[in-house]
Write a protein that holds these residues in place. Structure first.
Motif, PDB file in Angstrom:
ATOM      1  N   ALA A 152       0.835  -1.200   0.000  1.00 14.07           N
ATOM      2  CA  ALA A 152       0.000   0.000   0.000  1.00 14.07           C
ATOM      3  C   ALA A 152       0.868   1.247   0.000  1.00 14.07           C
ATOM      4  CB  ALA A 152      -0.922  -0.007   1.219  1.00 14.07           C
ATOM      5  N   VAL A 153       1.976   1.218   0.761  1.00 14.04           N
ATOM      6  CA  VAL A 153       2.886   2.357   0.783  1.00 14.04           C
ATOM      7  C   VAL A 153       3.586   2.498  -0.567  1.00 14.04           C
ATOM      8  CG1 VAL A 153       4.948   3.345   1.855  1.00 14.04           C
ATOM      9  CG2 VAL A 153       3.242   2.201   3.273  1.00 14.04           C
ATOM     10  N   VAL A 154       4.061   1.373  -1.099  1.00 12.04           N
ATOM     11  CA  VAL A 154       4.788   1.401  -2.378  1.00 12.04           C
ATOM     12  C   VAL A 154       3.882   1.884  -3.509  1.00 12.04           C
ATOM     13  CG1 VAL A 154       5.918  -0.034  -4.129  1.00 12.04           C
ATOM     14  CG2 VAL A 154       6.466  -0.346  -1.701  1.00 12.04           C
ATOM     15  N   LYS A 155       2.618   1.532  -3.448  1.00 11.36           N
ATOM     16  CA  LYS A 155       1.679   1.964  -4.487  1.00 11.36           C
ATOM     17  C   LYS A 155       1.585   3.486  -4.543  1.00 11.36           C
ATOM     18  CE  LYS A 155      -3.050   1.293  -6.183  1.00 11.36           C
ATOM     19  NZ  LYS A 155      -4.345   0.603  -5.933  1.00 11.36           N
ATOM     20  N   MET A 156       1.618   4.131  -3.374  1.00  7.32           N
ATOM     21  CA  MET A 156       1.547   5.591  -3.321  1.00  7.32           C
ATOM     22  C   MET A 156       2.911   6.222  -3.557  1.00  7.32           C
ATOM     23  SD  MET A 156      -1.084   6.264  -0.153  1.00  7.32           S
ATOM     24  CE  MET A 156      -0.220   5.171   0.971  1.00  7.32           C
ATOM     25  N   PHE A 157       3.959   5.565  -3.066  1.00  6.87           N
ATOM     26  CA  PHE A 157       5.313   6.111  -3.161  1.00  6.87           C
ATOM     27  C   PHE A 157       6.256   5.024  -3.672  1.00  6.87           C
ATOM     28  CE2 PHE A 157       3.194   8.207   0.459  1.00  6.87           C
ATOM     29  CZ  PHE A 157       3.137   9.498  -0.051  1.00  6.87           C
ATOM     30  N   PRO A 158       6.357   4.865  -4.987  1.00  7.45           N
ATOM     31  CA  PRO A 158       7.168   3.771  -5.547  1.00  7.45           C
ATOM     32  C   PRO A 158       8.628   3.791  -5.110  1.00  7.45           C
ATOM     33  CG  PRO A 158       5.762   4.749  -7.233  1.00  7.45           C
ATOM     34  CD  PRO A 158       5.662   5.639  -6.031  1.00  7.45           C
ATOM     35  N   PHE A 159       9.131   4.956  -4.665  1.00 11.85           N
ATOM     36  CA  PHE A 159      10.539   5.041  -4.280  1.00 11.85           C
ATOM     37  C   PHE A 159      10.826   4.460  -2.899  1.00 11.85           C
ATOM     38  CE2 PHE A 159       8.560   9.076  -3.034  1.00 11.85           C
ATOM     39  CZ  PHE A 159       8.882   9.129  -1.687  1.00 11.85           C
ATOM     40  N   VAL A 160       9.799   4.064  -2.153  1.00 14.67           N
ATOM     41  CA  VAL A 160      10.011   3.601  -0.782  1.00 14.67           C
ATOM     42  C   VAL A 160      10.896   2.357  -0.742  1.00 14.67           C
ATOM     43  CG1 VAL A 160       8.854   2.548   1.202  1.00 14.67           C
ATOM     44  CG2 VAL A 160       7.968   4.665   0.213  1.00 14.67           C
ATOM     45  N   ARG A 161      10.716   1.448  -1.691  1.00 17.77           N
ATOM     46  CA  ARG A 161      11.562   0.254  -1.719  1.00 17.77           C
ATOM     47  C   ARG A 161      13.024   0.649  -1.942  1.00 17.77           C
ATOM     48  NH1 ARG A 161       9.586  -4.789  -2.302  1.00 17.77           N
ATOM     49  NH2 ARG A 161       7.676  -3.996  -3.254  1.00 17.77           N
ATOM     50  N   ASP A 162      13.247   1.613  -2.843  1.00 19.90           N
ATOM     51  CA  ASP A 162      14.610   2.099  -3.065  1.00 19.90           C
ATOM     52  C   ASP A 162      15.152   2.774  -1.813  1.00 19.90           C
ATOM     53  OD1 ASP A 162      14.855   1.243  -5.703  1.00 19.90           O
ATOM     54  OD2 ASP A 162      13.910   3.054  -6.496  1.00 19.90           O
ATOM     55  N   ALA A 163      14.273   3.468  -1.070  1.00 23.12           N
ATOM     56  CA  ALA A 163      14.699   4.120   0.165  1.00 23.12           C
ATOM     57  C   ALA A 163      15.181   3.087   1.171  1.00 23.12           C
ATOM     58  CB  ALA A 163      13.549   4.943   0.749  1.00 23.12           C
ATOM     59  N   ALA A 164      14.457   1.982   1.293  1.00 16.57           N
ATOM     60  CA  ALA A 164      14.859   0.922   2.227  1.00 16.57           C
ATOM     61  C   ALA A 164      16.216   0.360   1.840  1.00 16.57           C
ATOM     62  CB  ALA A 164      13.809  -0.182   2.245  1.00 16.57           C
ATOM     63  N   ARG A 165      16.425   0.165   0.553  1.00 14.66           N
ATOM     64  CA  ARG A 165      17.696  -0.403   0.104  1.00 14.66           C
ATOM     65  C   ARG A 165      18.838   0.607   0.242  1.00 14.66           C
ATOM     66  NH1 ARG A 165      14.829  -3.483  -5.028  1.00 14.66           N
ATOM     67  NH2 ARG A 165      13.970  -5.204  -3.766  1.00 14.66           N
ATOM     68  N   ALA A 166      18.527   1.885   0.018  1.00 12.67           N
ATOM     69  CA  ALA A 166      19.546   2.922   0.221  1.00 12.67           C
ATOM     70  C   ALA A 166      19.933   2.984   1.692  1.00 12.67           C
ATOM     71  CB  ALA A 166      19.016   4.278  -0.247  1.00 12.67           C
ATOM     72  N   ASN A 167      18.938   2.854   2.563  1.00  8.54           N
ATOM     73  CA  ASN A 167      19.222   2.860   3.994  1.00  8.54           C
ATOM     74  C   ASN A 167      20.099   1.681   4.373  1.00  8.54           C
ATOM     75  OD1 ASN A 167      18.559   3.774   6.877  1.00  8.54           O
ATOM     76  ND2 ASN A 167      17.926   1.632   6.896  1.00  8.54           N
ATOM     77  N   ARG A 168      19.781   0.497   3.867  1.00 10.24           N
ATOM     78  CA  ARG A 168      20.579  -0.676   4.203  1.00 10.24           C
ATOM     79  C   ARG A 168      22.004  -0.535   3.686  1.00 10.24           C
ATOM     80  NH1 ARG A 168      21.449  -3.812   8.057  1.00 10.24           N
ATOM     81  NH2 ARG A 168      19.282  -3.234   8.432  1.00 10.24           N
ATOM     82  N   GLY A 169      22.152   0.044   2.496  1.00  9.33           N
ATOM     83  CA  GLY A 169      23.492   0.278   1.962  1.00  9.33           C
ATOM     84  C   GLY A 169      24.286   1.227   2.836  1.00  9.33           C
ATOM     85  N   PHE A 170      23.617   2.267   3.344  1.00 11.80           N
ATOM     86  CA  PHE A 170      24.279   3.205   4.255  1.00 11.80           C
ATOM     87  C   PHE A 170      24.721   2.504   5.527  1.00 11.80           C
ATOM     88  CE2 PHE A 170      23.272   5.667   8.157  1.00 11.80           C
ATOM     89  CZ  PHE A 170      24.436   6.424   8.198  1.00 11.80           C
ATOM     90  N   VAL A 171      23.850   1.679   6.108  1.00 10.40           N
ATOM     91  CA  VAL A 171      24.197   0.974   7.345  1.00 10.40           C
ATOM     92  C   VAL A 171      25.417   0.090   7.127  1.00 10.40           C
ATOM     93  CG1 VAL A 171      23.428  -0.763   9.011  1.00 10.40           C
ATOM     94  CG2 VAL A 171      21.863   1.055   8.297  1.00 10.40           C
ATOM     95  N   VAL A 172      25.449  -0.624   6.019  1.00 10.71           N
ATOM     96  CA  VAL A 172      26.604  -1.481   5.708  1.00 10.71           C
ATOM     97  C   VAL A 172      27.877  -0.638   5.615  1.00 10.71           C
ATOM     98  CG1 VAL A 172      27.652  -2.948   3.932  1.00 10.71           C
ATOM     99  CG2 VAL A 172      25.265  -3.305   4.607  1.00 10.71           C
ATOM    100  N   ASN A 173      27.807   0.481   4.899  1.00  9.06           N
ATOM    101  CA  ASN A 173      28.985   1.351   4.761  1.00  9.06           C
ATOM    102  C   ASN A 173      29.426   1.927   6.110  1.00  9.06           C
ATOM    103  OD1 ASN A 173      29.196   0.988   1.999  1.00  9.06           O
ATOM    104  ND2 ASN A 173      27.966   2.798   1.497  1.00  9.06           N
ATOM    105  N   ALA A 174      28.447   2.339   6.921  1.00  7.53           N
ATOM    106  CA  ALA A 174      28.767   2.933   8.223  1.00  7.53           C
ATOM    107  C   ALA A 174      29.389   1.898   9.157  1.00  7.53           C
ATOM    108  CB  ALA A 174      27.510   3.523   8.851  1.00  7.53           C
ATOM    109  N   VAL A 175      28.859   0.684   9.172  1.00  9.30           N
ATOM    110  CA  VAL A 175      29.413  -0.364  10.032  1.00  9.30           C
ATOM    111  C   VAL A 175      30.830  -0.708   9.598  1.00  9.30           C
ATOM    112  CG1 VAL A 175      29.189  -2.796  10.708  1.00  9.30           C
ATOM    113  CG2 VAL A 175      27.182  -1.308  10.717  1.00  9.30           C
ATOM    114  N   ARG A 176      31.057  -0.782   8.302  1.00  8.39           N
ATOM    115  CA  ARG A 176      32.414  -1.034   7.810  1.00  8.39           C
ATOM    116  C   ARG A 176      33.364   0.073   8.258  1.00  8.39           C
ATOM    117  NH1 ARG A 176      30.551  -2.518   1.671  1.00  8.39           N
ATOM    118  NH2 ARG A 176      30.160  -4.759   1.973  1.00  8.39           N
TER     119      ARG A 176
END
Length: 271
Positions: free
Chosen positions: A41-65
């Motif tokens: 339902a969120v993705v239907k209104m805001f298709p970029f939300v899935r990309d936001a989740a993946r961008a966030n996970r990428g940031f966490v990986v970079n920050a932990v490294r």
């Protein structure tokens, strides 16, 4: 013994949670029908939300490294969800083999999943904890068993503060957690950008989806509001930038206009 039919029926009845919706955004398997329906339902209104989740996970990986490369060997991940996709302990241990990690979340199902995943890991644990009750979290027996508060700790508040609608409460909870950390510790923060949603002026729709379908209503913050969360620590280069642009070192310039994945992200070091 519980039958397969009973397990399936139980899963179908489970209410959605932000933690399992996030797992679904990342392509994980630890989610139920209600989580997928709410996330869709969120993705239907805001298709970029899935990309936001993946961008966030990428940031966490970079920050932990980055933190592990700076010598940090222990981490407190608050609002961790389910430690499956690129989890903190597996990323950190590629640099610090003996890294210790506590995952804390308010969702009991996410915690139970985490405990199952970490059952044979003596240096990592999943605990029930509420960011809005920082003292109780800090005093949790497993937190005290795993983490040594005499050595630097990496505190991760990744994509969790936007589930505290009252900005003052979020700032105070962050400050209390940071105050308990020793010198040389780090604060890692990512947060949904108000600037992204303001461009379409429909942020309340997303907030309403989380309000209706989960126990965790969402909110957004501007870049300046996210920067205020780093009170008491020194924001590291490149400052608070878009999550997909974050990497340690000087920024190449002002953040580009928000594209897919409108998440502000930054890292601070406690003096």
């Amino acid at each position: 013994m519980t039958s397969m039919h009973e397990q399936s029926s139980s899963a179908a009845r489970k209410a959605a949670t932000a933690a399992r919706m996030y797992d679904y955004y990342l392509g994980g398997i630890h989610n139920f029908p209600a989580d997928r329906a709410a996330a869709d339902a969120v993705v239907k209104m805001f298709p970029f939300v899935r990309d936001a989740a993946r961008a966030n996970r990428g940031f966490v990986v970079n920050a932990v490294r980055y933190l592990a490369g700076e010598g940090v060997r222990q981490f407190l991940d608050v609002g961790a969800g389910i430690p499956t996709v690129d989890n903190v302990h597996s990323v950190a241990r590629k640099i610090q083999p003996e890294a210790r990690v506590v995952y804390a979340d308010i969702d009991p199902v996410a915690v139970a999943e985490g405990q199952e995943i970490l059952a044979d890991d003596g240096l990592a644990a999943a605990v029930r904890g509420d960011l809005q009750a920082p003292r109780a979290l800090l005093e949790h027996p497993e937190v005290r068993r795993i983490l040594d508060f005499g050595e630097p700790i990496g505190l991760l508040l990744a994509a969790v503060l936007h589930f505290i609608p009252d900005h003052r409460v979020g700032e105070e909870a962050t400050a209390e957690l940071v105050a308990a950390l020793p010198s040389g510790s780090y604060l890692v923060v990512s947060h949904t950008a108000k600037e992204t949603f303001s461009a379409i002026d429909q942020s309340t729709i997303t907030e309403n989806v989380y309000q209706r379908r989960t126990a965790t209503p969402g909110t957004t913050r501007t870049r300046a509001e996210v920067e205020r969360l780093f009170a008491g620590v020194d924001i590291q280069e490149p400052g608070v930038v878009w999550a997909q642009e974050w990497s340690p070192g000087p920024a190449s310039g002002q953040p580009q206009p928000a594209g897919p994945g409108g998440i502000w992200a930054g890292v601070g070091k406690k003096p």
